[in-house]
Scaffold this motif. Structure first.
Motif, PDB file in Angstrom:
ATOM      1  N   GLN A 114       0.830  -1.204   0.000  1.00 62.41           N
ATOM      2  CA  GLN A 114       0.000   0.000   0.000  1.00 62.41           C
ATOM      3  C   GLN A 114       0.865   1.255   0.000  1.00 62.41           C
ATOM      4  N   ALA A 115       1.964   1.231   0.748  1.00 62.54           N
ATOM      5  CA  ALA A 115       2.878   2.372   0.762  1.00 62.54           C
ATOM      6  C   ALA A 115       3.470   2.614  -0.623  1.00 62.54           C
ATOM      7  N   ALA A 139       0.967   4.279  -2.751  1.00 60.98           N
ATOM      8  CA  ALA A 139       0.766   5.674  -2.346  1.00 60.98           C
ATOM      9  C   ALA A 139       1.903   6.578  -2.811  1.00 60.98           C
ATOM     10  N   VAL A 140       3.157   6.116  -2.748  1.00 61.03           N
ATOM     11  CA  VAL A 140       4.265   6.995  -3.140  1.00 61.03           C
ATOM     12  C   VAL A 140       4.319   7.173  -4.655  1.00 61.03           C
ATOM     13  N   ARG A 141       3.967   6.150  -5.411  1.00 63.61           N
ATOM     14  CA  ARG A 141       3.913   6.318  -6.858  1.00 63.61           C
ATOM     15  C   ARG A 141       2.764   7.252  -7.245  1.00 63.61           C
ATOM     16  N   ASN A 142       1.661   7.136  -6.539  1.00 58.05           N
ATOM     17  CA  ASN A 142       0.556   8.067  -6.773  1.00 58.05           C
ATOM     18  C   ASN A 142       0.974   9.500  -6.452  1.00 58.05           C
ATOM     19  N   LEU A 143       1.735   9.677  -5.395  1.00 57.96           N
ATOM     20  CA  LEU A 143       2.194  11.008  -4.988  1.00 57.96           C
ATOM     21  C   LEU A 143       3.056  11.657  -6.060  1.00 57.96           C
ATOM     22  N   ALA A 144       3.889  10.873  -6.718  1.00 50.91           N
ATOM     23  CA  ALA A 144       4.715  11.421  -7.793  1.00 50.91           C
ATOM     24  C   ALA A 144       3.851  12.044  -8.883  1.00 50.91           C
ATOM     25  N   GLY A 145       2.632  11.526  -9.047  1.00 46.13           N
ATOM     26  CA  GLY A 145       1.716  12.076 -10.030  1.00 46.13           C
ATOM     27  C   GLY A 145       1.208  13.463  -9.681  1.00 46.13           C
ATOM     28  N   LEU A 146       1.307  13.861  -8.432  1.00 45.21           N
ATOM     29  CA  LEU A 146       1.008  15.243  -8.046  1.00 45.21           C
ATOM     30  C   LEU A 146       2.193  16.144  -8.329  1.00 45.21           C
ATOM     31  N   ALA A 164       7.081   8.291   7.099  1.00 47.42           N
ATOM     32  CA  ALA A 164       7.382   8.312   8.534  1.00 47.42           C
ATOM     33  C   ALA A 164       6.154   8.032   9.379  1.00 47.42           C
ATOM     34  N   THR A 165       4.977   8.406   8.888  1.00 47.21           N
ATOM     35  CA  THR A 165       3.766   8.259   9.703  1.00 47.21           C
ATOM     36  C   THR A 165       2.916   7.059   9.294  1.00 47.21           C
ATOM     37  N   ALA A 166       3.204   6.433   8.145  1.00 50.18           N
ATOM     38  CA  ALA A 166       2.365   5.339   7.659  1.00 50.18           C
ATOM     39  C   ALA A 166       2.893   3.971   8.039  1.00 50.18           C
ATOM     40  N   LEU A 167       4.215   3.829   8.110  1.00 45.76           N
ATOM     41  CA  LEU A 167       4.826   2.532   8.350  1.00 45.76           C
ATOM     42  C   LEU A 167       5.433   2.466   9.746  1.00 45.76           C
ATOM     43  N   PRO A 168       5.362   1.320  10.412  1.00 45.90           N
ATOM     44  CA  PRO A 168       6.122   1.158  11.655  1.00 45.90           C
ATOM     45  C   PRO A 168       7.605   1.423  11.383  1.00 45.90           C
ATOM     46  N   SER A 169       8.309   1.927  12.387  1.00 48.06           N
ATOM     47  CA  SER A 169       9.683   2.371  12.170  1.00 48.06           C
ATOM     48  C   SER A 169      10.585   1.283  11.609  1.00 48.06           C
ATOM     49  N   ASP A 170      10.435   0.044  12.084  1.00 50.02           N
ATOM     50  CA  ASP A 170      11.295  -1.020  11.573  1.00 50.02           C
ATOM     51  C   ASP A 170      10.976  -1.327  10.117  1.00 50.02           C
ATOM     52  N   GLU A 171       9.694  -1.262   9.741  1.00 47.30           N
ATOM     53  CA  GLU A 171       9.312  -1.470   8.355  1.00 47.30           C
ATOM     54  C   GLU A 171       9.826  -0.335   7.472  1.00 47.30           C
ATOM     55  N   ARG A 172       9.717   0.889   7.965  1.00 51.74           N
ATOM     56  CA  ARG A 172      10.228   2.015   7.188  1.00 51.74           C
ATOM     57  C   ARG A 172      11.723   1.871   6.937  1.00 51.74           C
TER      58      ARG A 172
END
Length: 347
Positions: free
Chosen positions: A126-127, A130-137, A253-261
């Motif tokens: 999902q992350a 979301a980040v690929r979608n963000l690049a579209g902005l 930073a706010t979507a993923l647990p720190s270890d996953e990030r």
């Protein structure tokens, strides 16, 4: 409703009946799902069976604090949404009063897509969506002078505004740390204070490259389909112009647990960068992107602290957990990536 749909391209339709119910828990406005009935045998495509109508909330005379947000959201849908590649709801109508205290948006209904949750977080797939979608902005207005044409409603920070924001952030951080003094780790409290003290310098360092910023690109403002990719971004009140990687850093930073990030952020930032290149951004290396991602991490404390301290909604246990989760995630990322040292050094 007939006029709104016809004006938005639904054809020669006539709405003959409707019912509605409230949806969401918006803090700056109210949203309703409208169920529509049409004359004749039914609506011809693309006329929708349901739409979401968003409008101002509370006493119009007391909306000075939020009317800039109203103006931003209506301006985005009316003037910019057609030019970006990020997925957003189709807008049938975007209207606002001259004083920006009253507005109406008639939007496509994304049901059965569901909003993300800051408390629950998301998975890596999902992350990545979301980040690929963000690049579209970001890509369509990358370092674009076309944004100058929107200056009547889309404001850019000047030196006085940056100084004011720095002072506001320091004061709000003191209140945030005091409010949660028994629930914040000392290391996080220290990181929040140090980040606030660098706000002015950080804003100056984040002037280039620039593009449109969502400003609050986080899980609660994203709608995820039941299966597969296709996330959709909503709630555009915090639209601004600035360093694109601020949105990217704030989200991860706010979507993923720190270890996953920590385990996946290099790949996720690289995926965002590849999408920028696919959409035409040139002269911006993957290394520069990751450095800006590190620098952009200070967006997390800024939005989290100000959003918490100046929220107009009633404080709840759920909102406390949300703001604390966001603060902890942002602080952990800042320390892991040495973001404070990067900004302080002017690198």
């Amino acid at each position: 409703m007939t006029a709104a749909l016809r004006g938005g391209g639904a054809g020669d339709v006539t709405v003959t009946g409707l019912r509605y119910e409230p949806v969401g828990t918006g803090q700056m406005g109210s949203s309703y799902r409208f169920h529509l009935e049409y004359a004749g045998d039914g609506a011809a495509a693309p006329a929708p069976r349901t739409v979401v109508v968003k409008m101002g909330a509370g006493d119009p005379a007391s909306r000075d604090v939020v009317r800039r947000g109203y103006r931003n959201e209506v301006g985005f849908y009316a003037r910019l949404a057609a030019s970006v590649q990020i997925r957003v709801p189709r807008c049938w109508q975007a209207a606002i009063s001259a004083d920006s205290r009253l507005f109406t948006l008639v939007l496509a209904d994304a049901h059965p897509a569901r909003a993300g949750s800051q408390e629950a977080g998301c998975d890596v797939e999902q992350a990545a969506d979301a980040v690929r979608n963000l690049a579209g902005l970001h890509a369509p207005f990358w370092n674009s002078a076309l944004l100058d044409a929107e200056s009547s409603w889309l404001e850019r920070s000047d030196d006085a505004a940056r100084a004011f924001m720095g002072e506001l952030h320091v004061a709000a951080t003191a209140e945030f740390v005091e409010r949660y003094r028994t629930r914040l780790e000392p290391a996080d409290a220290d990181t929040l204070r140090r980040a606030a003290a660098l706000t002015y310098r950080w804003q100056v360092a984040c002037e280039s490259p620039y593009s449109l910023l969502h400003g609050d690109y986080r899980l609660d403002n994203l709608l995820f389909p039941a299966d597969g990719p296709g996330v959709c971004a909503v709630d555009w009140q915090t639209l601004s112009i600035g360093l694109p990687a601020r949105d990217l850093a704030y989200f991860l930073a706010t979507a993923l647990p720190s270890d996953e990030r920590r385990a996946h952020e290099a790949d996720l930032v690289a995926s965002y960068h590849r999408r920028l290149v696919e959409l035409g951004v040139t002269g911006y290396s993957a290394a520069d992107c990751f450095t800006d991602y590190r620098r952009g991490m200070l967006h997390g404390p800024l939005i989290t602290v100000l959003g918490c301290v100046y929220a107009t909604a009633v404080r709840t246990d759920s909102s406390d957990r949300m703001f604390l989760s966001m603060a902890r995630g942002a602080c952990a990322a800042i320390r892991h990536l040495d973001s404070l040292e990067l900004v302080a050094s002017g690198s």
